[in-house]
Motif scaffolding. Structure first.
Motif, PDB file in Angstrom:
ATOM      1  N   HIS A 132      43.441 -26.147 -12.803  1.00 28.85           N
ATOM      2  CA  HIS A 132      42.102 -25.649 -13.151  1.00 28.85           C
ATOM      3  C   HIS A 132      41.847 -24.351 -12.392  1.00 28.85           C
ATOM      4  N   CYS A 133      41.221 -23.381 -13.069  1.00 28.08           N
ATOM      5  CA  CYS A 133      41.021 -22.060 -12.460  1.00 28.08           C
ATOM      6  C   CYS A 133      40.173 -22.123 -11.197  1.00 28.08           C
ATOM      7  N   LEU A 134      39.160 -23.020 -11.175  1.00 30.77           N
ATOM      8  CA  LEU A 134      38.312 -23.116  -9.980  1.00 30.77           C
ATOM      9  C   LEU A 134      39.124 -23.608  -8.789  1.00 30.77           C
ATOM     10  N   ILE A 135      39.998 -24.606  -9.002  1.00 32.01           N
ATOM     11  CA  ILE A 135      40.827 -25.118  -7.918  1.00 32.01           C
ATOM     12  C   ILE A 135      41.821 -24.052  -7.459  1.00 32.01           C
ATOM     13  N   GLN A 136      42.402 -23.328  -8.395  1.00 36.09           N
ATOM     14  CA  GLN A 136      43.355 -22.287  -8.036  1.00 36.09           C
ATOM     15  C   GLN A 136      42.711 -21.203  -7.178  1.00 36.09           C
ATOM     16  N   GLN A 137      41.514 -20.745  -7.572  1.00 36.43           N
ATOM     17  CA  GLN A 137      40.836 -19.687  -6.825  1.00 36.43           C
ATOM     18  C   GLN A 137      40.374 -20.183  -5.452  1.00 36.43           C
ATOM     19  N   THR A 138      39.867 -21.403  -5.398  1.00 40.58           N
ATOM     20  CA  THR A 138      39.402 -21.960  -4.130  1.00 40.58           C
ATOM     21  C   THR A 138      40.554 -22.155  -3.158  1.00 40.58           C
ATOM     22  N   ARG A 139      41.669 -22.656  -3.670  1.00 45.24           N
ATOM     23  CA  ARG A 139      42.834 -22.900  -2.826  1.00 45.24           C
ATOM     24  C   ARG A 139      43.424 -21.590  -2.302  1.00 45.24           C
ATOM     25  N   LYS A 140      43.443 -20.582  -3.137  1.00 44.44           N
ATOM     26  CA  LYS A 140      43.998 -19.285  -2.759  1.00 44.44           C
ATOM     27  C   LYS A 140      43.214 -18.664  -1.607  1.00 44.44           C
ATOM     28  N   ASN A 141      41.893 -18.820  -1.624  1.00 45.30           N
ATOM     29  CA  ASN A 141      41.028 -18.216  -0.604  1.00 45.30           C
ATOM     30  C   ASN A 141      40.773 -19.134   0.586  1.00 45.30           C
ATOM     31  N   ARG A 142      41.514 -20.242   0.653  1.00 48.83           N
ATOM     32  CA  ARG A 142      41.407 -21.183   1.780  1.00 48.83           C
ATOM     33  C   ARG A 142      39.968 -21.656   1.977  1.00 48.83           C
ATOM     34  N   GLN A 143      39.337 -22.001   0.867  1.00 52.55           N
ATOM     35  CA  GLN A 143      37.991 -22.536   0.903  1.00 52.55           C
ATOM     36  C   GLN A 143      38.041 -24.046   0.713  1.00 52.55           C
ATOM     37  N   VAL A 144      36.884 -24.676   0.726  1.00 51.19           N
ATOM     38  CA  VAL A 144      36.826 -26.134   0.743  1.00 51.19           C
ATOM     39  C   VAL A 144      35.935 -26.628  -0.385  1.00 51.19           C
ATOM     40  N   PHE A 145      36.365 -27.704  -1.042  1.00 49.88           N
ATOM     41  CA  PHE A 145      35.574 -28.353  -2.074  1.00 49.88           C
ATOM     42  C   PHE A 145      34.618 -29.378  -1.463  1.00 49.88           C
ATOM     43  N   GLY A 146      33.431 -29.457  -2.041  1.00 51.37           N
ATOM     44  CA  GLY A 146      32.506 -30.538  -1.734  1.00 51.37           C
ATOM     45  C   GLY A 146      31.762 -30.904  -2.997  1.00 51.37           C
TER      46      GLY A 146
END
Length: 463
Positions: A132-146
């Motif tokens: 999923h594009c949101l997961i790819q972008q978040t993972r690339k920028n070393r951010q965190v899901f909540g």
């Protein structure tokens, strides 16, 4: 206005808790909305959360609705000042007064929350779509899901009212005379009055604050819910040579601040303060004047901080998006920083004035609204000098170079504001005859460090 009202609300009902204030009434947060936690520049900064347009709608869950509280809050500031000047052939009298009030009438509020037990049950054997594009972008920028586990919402139409009144008077007489010249006399009396009253209507079912459950995501898409407040989420690192989670800041949080650790952190940041202190007098004066003015409005301070974030990331910052109240002050700060950056390569910007000012404003932005109001009263050079001595006391032996006599010359208003500032940072001031001592009350968080950074930064600009 809305962001200030929700931040005041959270500071009032859940200080140091899990609730996150909503920045805009347009943020249409629902339960299980996916929120991204951004990595910040300084480890002690509160995380910045960005709601997304996505939800985990494939997870079936029950929603529990309960009454929360009925909330009405009023926050006001009053500032007065006078100045008289007498010269050989002239005299001048100036008087100014400013008052502001922010009244939030949210009425009865509701709390929606996820049934966490059922969410845990429904999460078993679930796998995220790692493409999923949101997961790819978040993972690339070393951010965190909540995901949103609870939210505080309005149950009826309500409003936020901001009232501001400014008045000023100026009266003066100026006489000029010299050899073989006629006498010129000028008399002027002027007054200025400015009032504003802004009302923002809030719709029913508007989210004011929310709380999150962060996700610990495995590289194969499996995930676990971080149920404990001290457990942070992130993405598992794919490389077998690395351990831990991406998105978790490397610097440790001062859970029980010790003097030695506080001194170590302040020594580490010393170069930033020295850089500010060596600026030309005109640049220091301009920065101090305009940053102090921005402290009057929480929204403007956050806007300045956001623009500095963008500048550090080499992204364009649009001044048009800044609130009108202090746009000129913010522009003046940016002008000084742009001038200081001229001729520097990107590789040289790690120790520039931009990063030093960003450090100070980051600390200021972490302070509560009542601390900012108290600090504005203490921003004169003489008072900042005394507070700098107290900062040395906090991070050193506990006994300040400032004496009881130094504090005795301060007005009761200024002294009470200084004591409030230090108390809000879990630091107690004790006057013992001619000595002043400080005592850190060991509580979770980084409040002593944040206060020391803010005060030392302003002092560096004042001297």
């Amino acid at each position: 206005m809305f962001a200030t009202a929700t931040r005041n609300f959270v500071e009032e009902v859940d200080p140091g808790g899990l609730l996150i204030p909503v920045r805009s009434p347009n943020d249409s947060l629902t339960l299980l909305t996916v929120v991204v936690r951004q990595k910040r520049f300084w480890f002690w900064q509160k995380p910045k959360h960005l709601p997304t347009d996505f939800t985990l709608n494939d997870i079936l869950t029950d929603v529990i609705e309960t009454d929360f509280i009925k909330y009405n809050g009023t926050y006001s500031d009053n500032i007065q000042g006078t100045m008289d000047a007498n010269f050989i052939h002239s005299n001048m009298n100036m008087k100014g007064e400013e008052s502001s009030k922010l009244q939030s009438s949210f009425g009865s509020l509701k709390k929606d929350e996820v049934d966490v037990r059922k969410l845990l049950q429904d999460s078993k054997n679930r796998v995220l779509d790692m493409s999923h594009c949101l997961i790819q972008q978040t993972r690339k920028n070393r951010q965190v899901f909540g995901i949103v586990k609870e939210r505080i919402v309005t149950s009826q139409p309500c409003c936020v009212i901001e009232e501001m009144q400014q008045t000023g008077q100026c009266a003066g007489t100026l006489s000029l005379c010299g050899p073989k010249s006629p006498k010129v006399s000028l008399k002027d009396n002027g007054s200025l009055s400015k009032d504003s009253n802004v009302t923002m209507e809030i719709r029913t079912n508007t989210t004011l604050a929310y709380a999150l459950i962060e996700l610990e995501v495995k590289h194969d898409g499996r995930y676990e819910l971080c149920l404990m407040s001290n457990t942070k989420g992130g993405f598992e690192v794919d490389s077998p040579g690395k351990e831990g989670l991406q998105g978790v800041t490397g610097a440790s949080v001062l859970k029980n601040p010790e003097i030695s650790r506080l001194r170590q952190e302040m020594d580490h940041l010393c170069g930033h303060f020295q850089l500010l202190a060596t600026l030309p007098a005109s640049a220091k004066s301009s920065l101090l004047q305009h940053i102090t003015a921005v402290l009057e409005d929480r929204t403007s301070l956050s806007a300045l901080q956001s623009m500095l974030d963008q500048m550090l990331l080499d992204k364009s910052a649009d001044i048009a998006d800044v609130p009108l109240a202090h746009k000129e002050n913010i522009q003046a700060v940016l002008d000084v920083l742009v001038e200081s950056e001229k001729g520097l390569a990107k590789t040289e910007r790690s120790t520039t004035v931009l990063r030093a000012v960003h450090l100070v404003t980051s600390a200021l932005d972490e302070l509560t609204s009542d601390c900012l109001a108290a600090l504005r009263v203490c921003c004169s050079a003489d008072v900042l000098k005394i507070m700098e001595l107290l900062v040395k006391c906090v991070s050193a032996s506990g006994e300040s170079p400032a004496s009881g006599a130094d504090l005795a010359v301060l007005t009761e208003d200024v002294l009470s504001n200084i004591e409030h500032l230090f108390a809000s940072a879990n630091v107690t001031l004790r006057r013992d005859s001619d000595a002043v001592r400080t005592e850190i009350n060991h509580k979770p968080g980084n409040r002593p460090l944040i206060m020391c950074i803010a005060l030392r930064g302003l002092y560096s600009l004042a001297h």
